[in-house]
Design a protein around this motif. Sequence first.
Motif, PDB file in Angstrom:
ATOM      1  N   PRO A 180       0.834  -1.196   0.000  1.00 43.18           N
ATOM      2  CA  PRO A 180       0.000   0.000   0.000  1.00 43.18           C
ATOM      3  C   PRO A 180       0.873   1.252   0.000  1.00 43.18           C
ATOM      4  O   PRO A 180       1.938   1.266   0.615  1.00 43.18           O
ATOM      5  N   GLY A 181       0.423   2.262  -0.700  1.00 40.23           N
ATOM      6  CA  GLY A 181       1.190   3.504  -0.745  1.00 40.23           C
ATOM      7  C   GLY A 181       0.915   4.272  -2.015  1.00 40.23           C
ATOM      8  O   GLY A 181      -0.013   3.943  -2.759  1.00 40.23           O
ATOM      9  N   ASP A 182       1.737   5.275  -2.245  1.00 39.64           N
ATOM     10  CA  ASP A 182       1.533   6.162  -3.390  1.00 39.64           C
ATOM     11  C   ASP A 182       2.545   5.882  -4.489  1.00 39.64           C
ATOM     12  O   ASP A 182       3.741   5.725  -4.226  1.00 39.64           O
ATOM     13  N   TYR A 183       2.042   5.831  -5.705  1.00 37.32           N
ATOM     14  CA  TYR A 183       2.840   5.457  -6.876  1.00 37.32           C
ATOM     15  C   TYR A 183       2.483   6.372  -8.049  1.00 37.32           C
ATOM     16  O   TYR A 183       1.430   7.023  -8.056  1.00 37.32           O
ATOM     17  N   GLU A 184       3.348   6.314  -9.060  1.00 36.60           N
ATOM     18  CA  GLU A 184       3.020   6.856 -10.370  1.00 36.60           C
ATOM     19  C   GLU A 184       2.460   5.685 -11.180  1.00 36.60           C
ATOM     20  O   GLU A 184       3.062   4.606 -11.202  1.00 36.60           O
ATOM     21  N   LEU A 185       1.318   5.889 -11.819  1.00 34.67           N
ATOM     22  CA  LEU A 185       0.675   4.850 -12.625  1.00 34.67           C
ATOM     23  C   LEU A 185       0.686   5.244 -14.093  1.00 34.67           C
ATOM     24  O   LEU A 185       0.462   6.409 -14.432  1.00 34.67           O
ATOM     25  N   ALA A 186       0.946   4.267 -14.956  1.00 41.00           N
ATOM     26  CA  ALA A 186       0.689   4.443 -16.386  1.00 41.00           C
ATOM     27  C   ALA A 186      -0.023   3.187 -16.873  1.00 41.00           C
ATOM     28  O   ALA A 186       0.445   2.067 -16.623  1.00 41.00           O
TER      29      ALA A 186
END
Length: 207
Positions: A180-186
């Motif tokens: 769990p956490g914050d990511y950059e998504l593409a």
Amino acid sequence: MGTWIDISQPLDEKVAVWPGDTPFTYKVNWSKEESGSVNVGQINMSIHTGTHIDAPFHFDNEGKRVIELDLDLYIGSARVIYLPNYTSIGVGEISGIDLKGITRLLIRTNAWKDRRVFPQTIPHLQPELAAYLSELGVRLIGLDLPSVDPIDSKELSAHHELASHGIHILEGLVLDDILPGDYELAALPLPLVEADGSPVRAVLKKY
Ligand SMILES: Nc1ccccc1C(=O)C[C@H](N)C(=O)O
Ligand SMILES: [Zn+2]
Ligand SMILES: [Zn+2]
């Protein structure tokens, strides 16, 4: 920032397909020997195979096709949350988690254990989650499951409620190793002009 992590299902004959839907096939349709220069492949598949997005046209004849979708939905910051062991996910299951300022929400359920076999039951999203998430500003929801509704649903209430609240759907993610956490998504769809969805190569990078 870390390196890109692939959260897509590999596409080959072993990929699980919606019961009764088109099996995935790839073949070299024109071999190097035949063409004299190159191998030329051909794929045949249902769009709702593996890691893919749904366009609203999938469940609404008047809904947007893939080419009309806003690319900003599929590239940018995303929060991954972990919600194992629920039969369904609604406001009650999610309200304890801080989602302020989150545009893209990915839910890891770990409920689809053997991805080579299509699941008979999955945790589904409760339709009322759509209003709650849109109020927070969520515009994309992604899951490690083949649908946001129960597999046998004909009404597709969660699909419809999400769409009517401006939340788009990303299905079939592989989040097994994602904390769990914050990511950059593409997870960009292909420029399919008429389609009801698109396979995507979904990737995450830790902030
Ligand atoms: N491929 C299918 C074949 C037949 C009936 C439904 C489907 C779906 O994919 C629907 C599903 N609710 C989806 O999440 O997109
Ligand atoms: Zn789908
Ligand atoms: Zn769907």
